[in-house]
Design an enzyme around this catalytic site. Structure first.
Site, mmCIF file in Angstrom:
data_model
loop_
_atom_site.group_PDB
_atom_site.id
_atom_site.type_symbol
_atom_site.label_atom_id
_atom_site.label_comp_id
_atom_site.label_asym_id
_atom_site.label_seq_id
_atom_site.Cartn_x
_atom_site.Cartn_y
_atom_site.Cartn_z
ATOM 1 N N ARG A 23 45.752 42.760 50.654
ATOM 2 C CA ARG A 23 47.194 42.810 50.918
ATOM 3 C C ARG A 23 47.503 43.554 52.226
ATOM 4 N NH1 ARG A 23 48.471 45.646 45.329
ATOM 5 N NH2 ARG A 23 46.615 44.461 44.783
ATOM 6 N N LYS A 55 33.392 48.918 44.235
ATOM 7 C CA LYS A 55 33.329 48.055 43.049
ATOM 8 C C LYS A 55 32.056 48.364 42.271
ATOM 9 C CE LYS A 55 35.671 43.945 44.897
ATOM 10 N NZ LYS A 55 36.802 43.887 43.977
HETATM 11 N N1 BES Z 1 38.930 40.547 46.292
HETATM 12 C C1 BES Z 1 39.473 41.271 45.201
HETATM 13 C C2 BES Z 1 40.119 40.352 44.159
HETATM 14 C C3 BES Z 1 39.173 39.488 43.355
HETATM 15 C C4 BES Z 1 38.672 39.923 42.158
HETATM 16 C C5 BES Z 1 38.855 38.215 43.792
HETATM 17 C C6 BES Z 1 37.830 39.108 41.415
HETATM 18 C C7 BES Z 1 38.032 37.408 43.067
HETATM 19 C C8 BES Z 1 37.509 37.830 41.884
HETATM 20 C C9 BES Z 1 40.565 42.227 45.688
HETATM 21 O O1 BES Z 1 40.405 42.720 46.960
HETATM 22 C C10 BES Z 1 40.570 43.380 44.749
HETATM 23 O O2 BES Z 1 39.565 44.005 44.600
HETATM 24 N N2 BES Z 1 41.696 43.638 44.127
HETATM 25 C C11 BES Z 1 41.823 44.689 43.187
HETATM 26 C C12 BES Z 1 43.196 45.276 43.325
HETATM 27 C C13 BES Z 1 43.416 46.554 42.544
HETATM 28 C C14 BES Z 1 42.552 47.654 43.108
HETATM 29 C C15 BES Z 1 44.860 46.939 42.608
HETATM 30 C C16 BES Z 1 41.624 44.126 41.782
HETATM 31 O O3 BES Z 1 42.073 43.010 41.517
HETATM 32 O O4 BES Z 1 40.986 44.788 40.965
HETATM 33 ZN ZN ZN Z 2 39.144 44.441 47.047
#
Ligand code: BES
Ligand code: ZN
Ligand code: ZN
Length: 505
Positions: free
Chosen positions: A357, A283
């Protein structure tokens, strides 16, 4: 804080703060209600004066502070508006009690008493429960990491004063509110704890400790156990971290080992990513902050299980939390990897940041095959897309069973935790077809919350299932009544409301 229900007559000069909850007042033809005469006497007629002058109208959230004329009555009187009497319900009373506790904390008042309006409707069990929740939630602070100096003293005792209601029924309702709100505060505590201290191992220890205190059955699977269960999806996520994973199972009303429960069985499954760096699909630094909260779904499950035990719900409830840390390293899983989930289905990895997931895939499969439940409900801070779609106002709900989805929404309306349904159609599953494996982990940019749920649907088969995406509501950077900055513990109240009234789907 100790919360109790008392007869009004019990008030004396030891009360530091006496709060009068009042519905909207039209000052023109207003006359001092007889039941307020005594209070008006304490403040030398200033209660009547403040309303006559139009300085207080009972608008929701409005407060006025008055002072007692001598030492024979409560020291401070506060009027708290709760709005139009036709619209007042549990939500307004919960908020008002949080306001009272927040005021009391500012004033360093140790003993507080609250006088609700007399209307019969407002002394219902639901209202008394909500008021008690308001006290406990409003008194919540996360200050374990602040050194002792300058911490405001917390309220020691809050009493709800009743005039006509039955003391025993009122106390039972209040007790339920306390149990539920304290469980929500446990969820907040777990979610707020920094990831250095709260990792999969310590999260499992916290769950175990809670289980011991409340009489829940608790089973923890470690790395070896997870390998035995062939949880290749969850293990892939765990692989990048030096903190080993844990699978936490809590059971309320567990049947004898090897037997199936005669009660309805509901499984609650929580995403327990104790820190989500994104893994190799790292991230950006800004997005990584707050990712300690990525185990909030798991925290809510642990909190809800605590409340199930304390309230002795008459059904079999199983809480399952997949606890892992998602880190980049030389041993981390990669985009392009193919992993084999516990169900046997193979998954093509597209982005290591879509780790939640994978954890849920194995936890859902485990829940379904181990407990053969009547329903599966998972909670997860699963997608940033959900934050974009629904903002901070509600969580998303996606389901393969309409009745379950709508019951969750209704329960949430009752407890003031909003859920909004998004569609989940066969068409959506097309977006996660893989050329190399059975299923692809991620769809494209479009409808990210839905394609994530479509992925999960592969692991629940026909069992009634609802997925709650709480990414937008698990934590907040803006304080509001009853809710300081940080974790919210969202979902504990709604889940208990749902489970308390559980009926066959
Ligand atoms: N934990 C994150 C989702 C999230 C984002 C929670 C912002 C709270 C605030 C999750 O694991 C994630 O990073 N999801 C990705 C999925 C994508 C790579 C398909 C996302 O939402 O960007
Ligand atoms: Zn994530
Ligand atoms: Zn995540």
């Amino acid at each position: 804080m100790q919360v109790s229900v008392e007869k009004r007559a019990s008030v004396n000069s030891e009360t530091d703060l006496f709060a009068v909850l009042t519905t909207s007042i039209n000052s023109e033809n207003w006359r001092l209600p007889p039941r307020w005469a005594e209070i008006d006497g304490w403040v030398d007629g200033n209660l009547k004066r403040v309303v006559d002058l139009g300085d207080f109208s009972g608008k929701a959230g409005q407060t006025v502070r008055l002072y007692s004329k001598d030492g024979t009555s409560p020291k401070r009187i506060i009027l708290v508006g709760i709005g139009n009497s036709k619209e007042v319900g549990p939500k307004e009373l919960r908020n008002a009690c949080s306001i009272v506790i927040e005021e009391a904390t500012k004033l360093e008042s140790r003993r507080v008493a609250v006088l609700p309006p007399l209307e019969r409707r407002l002394s219902s069990s639901a209202c008394l429960q909500a008021m008690s929740e308001g006290f406990v939630l409003g008194g919540y602070r996360y200050d374990q990491y602040q050194t002792a100096k300058g911490k405001p003293k917390s309220v020691a005792h809050a009493a709800i004063l009743i005039e006509t209601a039955n003391l025993r029924t009122a106390r039972r309702a209040s007790g339920a509110g306390i149990a539920i709100a304290e469980s929500q505060n446990l969820a907040r505590d777990l979610s707020n704890q920094p990831p250095w201290d709260l990792n999969p191992v310590t999260l499992a220890e916290a769950a175990k400790e809670m289980a011991k205190a409340t009489g829940l059955r608790c089973k923890i699977e470690d790395l070896q156990g997870l390998k035995k269960l062939k949880m290749g999806a969850m293990l892939a996520v765990a692989q990048g971290s030096s903190n080993p994973p844990r699978l936490i199972t809590l059971e309320h009303n567990a049947p004898k080992p090897g037997q199936k429960s005669r009660r309805p069985t509901v499984c609650l499954i929580g995403k327990g990513v104790t820190f989500d760096s994104g893994g190799l699909s790292l991230k950006p630094s800004g997005s990584m902050v707050t990712m300690k909260h990525d185990m909030s779904g798991g925290a809510t499950v642990i909190g809800a299980m605590r409340a199930c035990a304390l309230l002795r719900l008459p059904i079999h409830v199983v809480g399952i939390v997949g606890a892992v840390e998602n880190m980049p390293s030389g041993t981390a899983y990669r985009p392009d990897d193919v992993v084999t989930s516990a169900s046997g289905k193979t998954i093509e990895i597209g982005n290591t940041d879509a780790e939640g997931r994978l954890v849920l895939a194995d936890a859902l499969h485990y829940a379904r095959t181990t407990f053969e439940p009547d329903a599966l409900i998972d909670l997860a801070t699963l997608t940033g897309a959900c934050v974009i779609a629904l903002g901070k106002w509600c969580a998303g709900v996606l389901a393969n069973n309409e009745a379950l989805a709508s019951r969750i929404q209704v329960a949430g309306e009752t407890t003031s935790e909003r859920f909004w349904q998004l569609p989940l159609w066969e068409d959506h599953r097309k977006f996660i077809k893989s050329h190399i494996a059975d299923v692809k982990q991620v769809g494209g940019r479009e409808a990210g919350t839905i394609t994530a749920a479509a992925f999960l649907s592969h692991f629940v088969e026909d069992t009634p299932w609802a997925h709650l995406d709480i990414a937008g509501v698990a934590n907040t950077d803006q304080a509001s009544t009853g809710q300081p900055r940080g974790a919210t513990g969202i979902g504990v109240r709604a889940l208990i409301e749902l489970l308390q009234n559980w009926k066959k789907l």
